[in-house]
Design a protein around this motif. Structure first.
Motif, PDB file in Angstrom:
ATOM      1  N   TRP A 103       9.407  -9.944   2.686  1.00  0.00           N
ATOM      2  CA  TRP A 103       9.055 -11.168   1.944  1.00  0.00           C
ATOM      3  C   TRP A 103       8.479 -10.814   0.572  1.00  0.00           C
ATOM      4  CZ3 TRP A 103       9.469 -16.404   3.182  1.00  0.00           C
ATOM      5  CH2 TRP A 103       8.716 -17.289   2.396  1.00  0.00           C
ATOM      6  N   GLU A 104       7.594  -9.845   0.527  1.00  0.00           N
ATOM      7  CA  GLU A 104       6.948  -9.451  -0.731  1.00  0.00           C
ATOM      8  C   GLU A 104       7.965  -8.981  -1.764  1.00  0.00           C
ATOM      9  OE1 GLU A 104       4.142  -8.399  -3.662  1.00  0.00           O
ATOM     10  OE2 GLU A 104       3.892  -9.644  -1.876  1.00  0.00           O
ATOM     11  N   THR A 105       8.876  -8.121  -1.355  1.00  0.00           N
ATOM     12  CA  THR A 105       9.879  -7.624  -2.315  1.00  0.00           C
ATOM     13  C   THR A 105      10.827  -8.744  -2.736  1.00  0.00           C
ATOM     14  OG1 THR A 105      11.277  -6.865  -0.481  1.00  0.00           O
ATOM     15  CG2 THR A 105       9.779  -5.269  -1.463  1.00  0.00           C
ATOM     16  N   MET A 106      11.065  -9.707  -1.829  1.00  0.00           N
ATOM     17  CA  MET A 106      11.959 -10.815  -2.164  1.00  0.00           C
ATOM     18  C   MET A 106      11.322 -11.760  -3.186  1.00  0.00           C
ATOM     19  SD  MET A 106      13.672 -13.672   0.392  1.00  0.00           S
ATOM     20  CE  MET A 106      12.077 -14.406   0.837  1.00  0.00           C
ATOM     21  N   VAL A 107      10.084 -12.166  -2.957  1.00  0.00           N
ATOM     22  CA  VAL A 107       9.475 -13.184  -3.818  1.00  0.00           C
ATOM     23  C   VAL A 107       8.964 -12.608  -5.129  1.00  0.00           C
ATOM     24  CG1 VAL A 107       8.848 -14.566  -1.818  1.00  0.00           C
ATOM     25  CG2 VAL A 107       7.148 -13.023  -2.809  1.00  0.00           C
ATOM     26  N   SER A 108       8.630 -11.303  -5.145  1.00  0.00           N
ATOM     27  CA  SER A 108       8.145 -10.692  -6.375  1.00  0.00           C
ATOM     28  C   SER A 108       9.283 -10.194  -7.252  1.00  0.00           C
ATOM     29  CB  SER A 108       7.204  -9.524  -6.055  1.00  0.00           C
ATOM     30  OG  SER A 108       7.908  -8.479  -5.409  1.00  0.00           O
ATOM     31  N   ARG A 109      10.478 -10.052  -6.653  1.00  0.00           N
ATOM     32  CA  ARG A 109      11.672  -9.562  -7.365  1.00  0.00           C
ATOM     33  C   ARG A 109      11.409  -8.214  -8.027  1.00  0.00           C
ATOM     34  NH1 ARG A 109      14.787 -14.587  -8.345  1.00  0.00           N
ATOM     35  NH2 ARG A 109      13.390 -16.363  -8.168  1.00  0.00           N
ATOM     36  N   ALA A 110      10.617  -7.389  -7.354  1.00  0.00           N
ATOM     37  CA  ALA A 110      10.252  -6.091  -7.934  1.00  0.00           C
ATOM     38  C   ALA A 110       9.879  -5.127  -6.817  1.00  0.00           C
ATOM     39  CB  ALA A 110       9.066  -6.268  -8.890  1.00  0.00           C
ATOM     40  N   PRO A 111       9.858  -3.814  -7.115  1.00  0.00           N
ATOM     41  CA  PRO A 111       9.413  -2.848  -6.099  1.00  0.00           C
ATOM     42  C   PRO A 111       7.971  -3.116  -5.685  1.00  0.00           C
ATOM     43  CG  PRO A 111      10.527  -1.743  -7.920  1.00  0.00           C
ATOM     44  CD  PRO A 111      10.314  -3.155  -8.355  1.00  0.00           C
ATOM     45  N   LEU A 112       7.597  -2.578  -4.532  1.00  0.00           N
ATOM     46  CA  LEU A 112       6.243  -2.779  -4.018  1.00  0.00           C
ATOM     47  C   LEU A 112       5.193  -2.215  -4.964  1.00  0.00           C
ATOM     48  CD1 LEU A 112       6.493  -2.040  -0.193  1.00  0.00           C
ATOM     49  CD2 LEU A 112       5.923  -4.218  -1.271  1.00  0.00           C
ATOM     50  N   THR A 113       4.105  -2.949  -5.107  1.00  0.00           N
ATOM     51  CA  THR A 113       2.950  -2.509  -5.878  1.00  0.00           C
ATOM     52  C   THR A 113       1.818  -2.179  -4.913  1.00  0.00           C
ATOM     53  OG1 THR A 113       2.071  -4.746  -6.043  1.00  0.00           O
ATOM     54  CG2 THR A 113       3.636  -4.043  -7.762  1.00  0.00           C
ATOM     55  N   PRO A 114       0.744  -1.532  -5.385  1.00  0.00           N
ATOM     56  CA  PRO A 114      -0.409  -1.297  -4.507  1.00  0.00           C
ATOM     57  C   PRO A 114      -0.958  -2.594  -3.908  1.00  0.00           C
ATOM     58  CG  PRO A 114      -0.582   0.074  -6.448  1.00  0.00           C
ATOM     59  CD  PRO A 114       0.600  -0.825  -6.674  1.00  0.00           C
ATOM     60  N   GLY A 115      -0.943  -3.672  -4.688  1.00  0.00           N
ATOM     61  CA  GLY A 115      -1.397  -4.956  -4.153  1.00  0.00           C
ATOM     62  C   GLY A 115      -0.502  -5.450  -3.031  1.00  0.00           C
ATOM     63  N   GLY A 116       0.797  -5.290  -3.223  1.00  0.00           N
ATOM     64  CA  GLY A 116       1.739  -5.691  -2.178  1.00  0.00           C
ATOM     65  C   GLY A 116       1.538  -4.890  -0.910  1.00  0.00           C
ATOM     66  N   MET A 117       1.304  -3.587  -1.050  1.00  0.00           N
ATOM     67  CA  MET A 117       1.073  -2.740   0.121  1.00  0.00           C
ATOM     68  C   MET A 117      -0.214  -3.139   0.831  1.00  0.00           C
ATOM     69  SD  MET A 117       2.486   1.034  -0.987  1.00  0.00           S
ATOM     70  CE  MET A 117       1.810   1.081  -2.658  1.00  0.00           C
ATOM     71  N   ALA A 118      -1.216  -3.556   0.056  1.00  0.00           N
ATOM     72  CA  ALA A 118      -2.467  -4.024   0.670  1.00  0.00           C
ATOM     73  C   ALA A 118      -2.222  -5.286   1.492  1.00  0.00           C
ATOM     74  CB  ALA A 118      -3.501  -4.300  -0.419  1.00  0.00           C
ATOM     75  N   LEU A 119      -1.379  -6.183   0.992  1.00  0.00           N
ATOM     76  CA  LEU A 119      -1.065  -7.409   1.734  1.00  0.00           C
ATOM     77  C   LEU A 119      -0.326  -7.087   3.029  1.00  0.00           C
ATOM     78  CD1 LEU A 119       0.064  -9.815  -1.142  1.00  0.00           C
ATOM     79  CD2 LEU A 119      -2.152  -9.710   0.006  1.00  0.00           C
ATOM     80  N   ILE A 120       0.592  -6.133   2.974  1.00  0.00           N
ATOM     81  CA  ILE A 120       1.309  -5.709   4.181  1.00  0.00           C
ATOM     82  C   ILE A 120       0.318  -5.198   5.223  1.00  0.00           C
ATOM     83  CG2 ILE A 120       2.944  -4.027   5.122  1.00  0.00           C
ATOM     84  CD1 ILE A 120       4.311  -4.120   2.326  1.00  0.00           C
ATOM     85  N   GLY A 121      -0.622  -4.362   4.770  1.00  0.00           N
ATOM     86  CA  GLY A 121      -1.628  -3.819   5.679  1.00  0.00           C
ATOM     87  C   GLY A 121      -2.502  -4.894   6.287  1.00  0.00           C
TER      88      GLY A 121
END
Length: 286
Positions: free
Chosen positions: A62-80
């Protein structure tokens, strides 16, 4: 000898291409069902960790889809944090999981950028599914039967819709959302999903059969609506599959979209009937 330009060879070639993913699809489904059934039976920390980890993976897509970009540290924190919301459930219950998802929403808002409200929406949806699934499982054997019942209706609906739609074809169900879905597939999925659910209902509980019929049909329809809902979101972001982690199925979100509304219905019906500390019993015993 067939002429290479003979159009009569095209239907058989198209049919072969249509079913070319069947082997990987069946093998992947068998592995997924075995892992899910094992975790469901074991329950406790194992099931909580599996549910949290799986939906952490779903949120990654979902994060990579809605951000239209590679994962960021913030995105990885949300996954965790999504994964953690499942892990903490055995210790702190639904309030603990809600608190973790609330923290994740604050982090998502602080990240700003494109897709900020889509991020929050995903966190709320997946957090709700995690909590609903874990409340359904509970700590008794009834949670195993409730999970088996839900999974049977959803997966039989998916399978029947897939095979019926490909074999029969016909009128498109929602061509602007998902061009591959047909009315024949939807009706085939509804028939087999409802029938399989009703049969299992009769075997595992002595509750009135018509309640099982209504619940099975409702879960089957909601499963297909969840599938269409995910297709609409993917079309909005102009992607075909949410990922490619599961051979023949695409991403985790592609495989679990049908559970979204079904597990929430189980939570609502079971909770209102039997109490939210006994969701499975409330669902199965009337």
């Amino acid at each position: 000898m067939t002429n290479p330009g003979d159009s009569s060879s095209e239907p058989s070639a198209n049919r072969r291409r249509l079913w070319s993913d069947l082997g990987p699809r069946l093998a992947s489904a068998a592995v997924l069902i075995a892992l899910t059934a094992t975790a469901l039976y074991l329950g406790g920390y194992v099931f909580s960790a599996v549910v949290g980890g799986v939906f952490g993976g779903v949120y990654r897509e979902w994060e990579t889809m809605v951000s239209r970009a590679p994962l960021t540290p913030g995105g990885m924190a949300l996954i965790g944090l999504v994964a953690l919301s499942g892990v903490v459930f055995p210790l702190f219950g639904p309030l603990g999981s809600m608190a973790v998802i609330a923290v994740a929403c604050v982090v998502a808002l602080a990240m700003r950028g494109e897709g900020i409200w889509w991020r929050v929406l995903g966190l709320v949806i997946f957090g709700s599914i995690i909590i609903a699934a874990l409340m359904m499982r509970g700590t008794t054997i009834h949670g195993v039967w409730a999970g088996l019942y839900l999974g049977t209706v959803v997966w039989m609906t998916d399978s029947a819709a897939f095979f019926t739609g490909r074999q029969i074809g016909g009128e498109k169900l929602a061509p602007d959302i998902s061009p591959s879905k047909t009315w024949s597939g939807a009706l085939g999925g509804l028939a087999l999903g409802t029938g399989a659910g009703l049969l299992l209902w009769i075997v595992i509980t002595d509750s009135p059969w018509w309640i099982g019929l209504v619940l099975s049909a409702s879960i089957s329809v909601l499963g297909q609506l969840g599938d269409l809902g995910e297709s609409a979101i993917k079309r909005h972001f102009r992607i075909k599959d949410s990922g490619d982690i599961i051979p023949g199925h695409g991403g985790l979100m592609d495989r679990l979209d049908s559970l979204t509304f079904g597990v929430l219905l189980v939570l609502i019906v079971g909770g209102l009937h039997g109490g939210f500390d006994a969701v499975a019993q409330g669902l199965l015993y009337w």
